[in-house]
Design a protein around this motif. Structure first.
Motif: not given
Lengths: 451, 451
Positions: B238-258
């Motif tokens: 339950g300890r905080m590791v960090g934060v995922i941000t939407v700009d990385d998500v955009l890249d992931i979704i685009e890579e995934e589609a590719t």
């Protein structure tokens, strides 16, 4: 963390039923995100759905509705009592309202339009004047604007006043005295600034903005490239139209990929998700390409007829037709899909034409030689004579090389001609190289065979 | 608005040259976004590139570098003087550093690692303990944390102190006394709150967070569904590791589609953009499927051999082989790509299996009948006799129906088996239905023909 469906649903149903405590219901709703609520709503009966939407604070109900397709949004709104309908509609973001109004029948739109507040009516009308799928129609008007002569303190007081309602609040857009977008400031910069600094001293005056008539896919790519979360949209006179937000961009990029994938599969893109598309809707999307490809494919029968003599004398040649043209099709499909995607995401441009061709010729040749070795081995293992093996493997080299090259060339030519490169789908390339493959095969056979 | 390349580039080159004014250079850089700078850098000579990176404020240089592929980032960093290298590295976001370190050779990593500050070294080491492509490795540690017993005023003072350095600053993550993630608060809520309210009274304690070992694509989908711009990642305790941000998500979704698109085209996904992939890299990605499909395709030659008698007596049957199996392949490719994408974006689930089959059987039948009509017309127009026309059109109905159904069934079965549905690419389905189509064709021919 995804909520535990079953238990929660039961609890909610009890609270929505006769004698449920309004207080408990509102406490429960408080703990849920709009997306969770949208999932829950799908599980409920219509009666319960409407009661739930009425019980929600209008701003939450609006955000929840935005997770549905426009047609469903209309269905819900239409069934809600006038006051709730008006409250929710006025809380929906302007891009969502525009999308809703564009998707429904004009008569249905008229029925909803009158529930918008007067100023919102005007904003929506203004925004609907931009072409469908343009940056302008996607913009959200719910941003925070400030005047360039304000001090940081004044601006912060303004944020405190209007910030709760604004949907885009991480940036403050600074306008000139003429109402033009003059600069931008993040909420953080505003907080960190000395209270009496003028905004035009601390704002970033080189704002990246896009024109309202830019295509939404292009605008989406600007956000993605710059890693922004919001992108201002300006009119031709430099006035601020609204702000595109990254969550809409995510949807656009995903939709765009879906459309490309469907095109690549050789059907026209669907307007609605698969399971929500009717059989005849799907039929229309598929029949056109299926028919065009069939007609293009009839050339193969003409080609084979041309080689009738060769075929009659060596019927065994027919055994390898599907295998050889299939391999060509596969090589072509591999190349075309890779290149089409590379063009779509901007990795390959028209100017790279020659580089791509040269790569694919060499690549096709290596692939062809490797496949030919396998083909020869297989052919001999099948107890075909050496001659058949040589014909098959020579054909493979030629077909794979040609197919790879054609698969790379067509999408770039398409792009150059202004066509969607995805038009050169795997089925399209396959059909093209089928014909070519047959000619190569029979020409090679004629050379080798003592006919 | 995209900058005007040529003029700007010339100006910049002059400033980077001998006797250029450092002040003018820094003014010019101030006006540019990191993305613009990354585009400019690509146009420069190596000498100029390095001088430009040194002239930038380290935070801007870090953001600019993040627009490059890891290999290029390494190349730049390696050539920069020790101090600049250290400043830039320490300004890079933790997910970017992890990505860089994962992509380069361990020896190269060691060369950079020592330039990180001691606390950052520990954070990076900790983050690299999560599996590649997990939410944990994608998380950014540069967020603002607050203690739950702080007042709004204390928290705001903290934001003012650390906010300038933090990359994620729109949310304040509230930790319990044990360091667990207890709640979240937007910067806006903090500003709007009464100064002496305790954070645990105003924070949202139902935080949507994902576990650090979740796959990054899954985490990306959570952000996209909830329309978030940031998503906290927590460890198993339950300890905080960090934060995922939407700009990385955009890249992931685009890579995934590719990746999906490349798989759909019948090749393994590329690790690098097309033009940056070497010929032999591309060869390796393509040869596996090409070979497997070839081997699967050899069944067609066995099938045809089986029908050798029929074929010898009516060589004309061979004329229609490519057309008929091609049409089957096209119908199968249409269905499979549509269904694969629908599965990928969550529109279709394994539980919809029967619904999808039933739709595709009906759809295939209608499409088949429509195509058969066209096929019969074409056949008669070609002066084939009626019998040939009937064989061709009957085959079309059967082949299209079967292919549509198979195209829909295979991806869902694949999903059920835990395979990537995109493995059932258009070439894969085409090869499958080629074999089936031949059997159908010759069986129908045997019924109709007086052999």
């Amino acid at each position: 963390m995804p909520f535990e469906d079953a238990k929660l649903l039961e609890q909610l149903r009890a609270l929505l039923g006769q004698g449920g405590s309004a207080h408990d219901l509102s406490e429960l709703l408080d703990e849920l995100q709009p997306y969770d609520l949208s999932i829950i709503i799908e599980e409920l009966e219509q009666e319960e759905q409407l009661r739930l939407l009425e019980a929600m604070p209008p701003v939450i109900a609006a955000e929840t509705l935005e997770h549905f397709e426009p047609i469903e949004q209309y269905r819900f709104l239409d069934h809600l009592p006038a006051e709730t309908k008006s409250e929710i509609l006025n809380q929906m973001s302007s891009d969502a309202v525009v999308q809703l109004f564009t998707a429904i029948h004009p008569r249905q739109m008229d029925r909803l339009y009158k529930y918008l507040s007067k100023p919102y009516q005007e904003q929506i009308r203004n925004q609907m004047s931009y072409p469908e799928n343009s940056a302008g129609s996607l913009a959200n008007v719910d941003y925070i604007a400030a005047q360039c002569w304000w001090t940081a303190q004044q601006a912060l007081a303004h944020v405190r006043k209007v910030g709760e309602r604004a949907e885009i609040y991480n940036y403050i857009y600074v306008l000139s005295s003429w109402g033009e977008l003059a600069g931008v400031l993040s909420l953080r910069e505003l907080i960190l600034a000395a209270p009496d600094t003028r905004l035009d001293e601390i704002m970033n005056s080189k704002v990246i903005a896009v024109p309202a008539d830019m295509d939404q896919e292009e605008a989406a790519r600007v956000i993605a490239q710059y890693d922004f979360v919001a992108l201002p949209v300006v009119s031709s006179t430099g006035r601020m139209v609204g702000v595109i937000t990254v969550d809409d961009v995510l949807d656009i990029i995903e939709e765009e990929a879906t459309e490309d994938i469907q095109l690549l599969g050789g059907s026209q893109p669907l307007d609605t998700p698969y399971l929500q598309s009717g059989i005849f809707g799907l039929f229309r999307k598929r029949i056109v390409w299926l028919m065009l490809l069939f007609l293009a494919g009839t050339i193969t029968s003409t080609i084979l007829r041309f080689y009738e003599d060769t075929l009659t004398q060596a019927v065994a040649l027919a055994f390898f037709i599907p295998l050889l043209i299939g391999t060509g099709g596969n090589a072509g499909a591999q190349t075309s899909t890779t290149v089409i995607r590379a063009v779509a995401v901007g990795d390959v441009n028209v100017k790279d034409f020659l580089i791509v061709i040269w790569r694919e010729i060499r690549l096709g040749l290596i692939l062809g030689l490797a496949m030919a070795a396998i083909g020869l081995g297989w052919s001999l293992a099948q107890n075909n004579d050496l001659l058949v093996g040589l014909i098959v493997s020579t054909t493979i080299v030629a077909v794979v090389t040609f197919s790879s090259t054609i698969g790379a060339v067509m999408p770039i030519i398409g792009k150059k001609l202004g066509l969607d490169p995805a038009v050169f789908s795997a089925p399209m390339i396959t059909t093209l190289v089928d014909a070519l493959g047959l000619i190569i095969y029979f020409q090679i056979a004629r050379i080798f065979l003592p006919l």
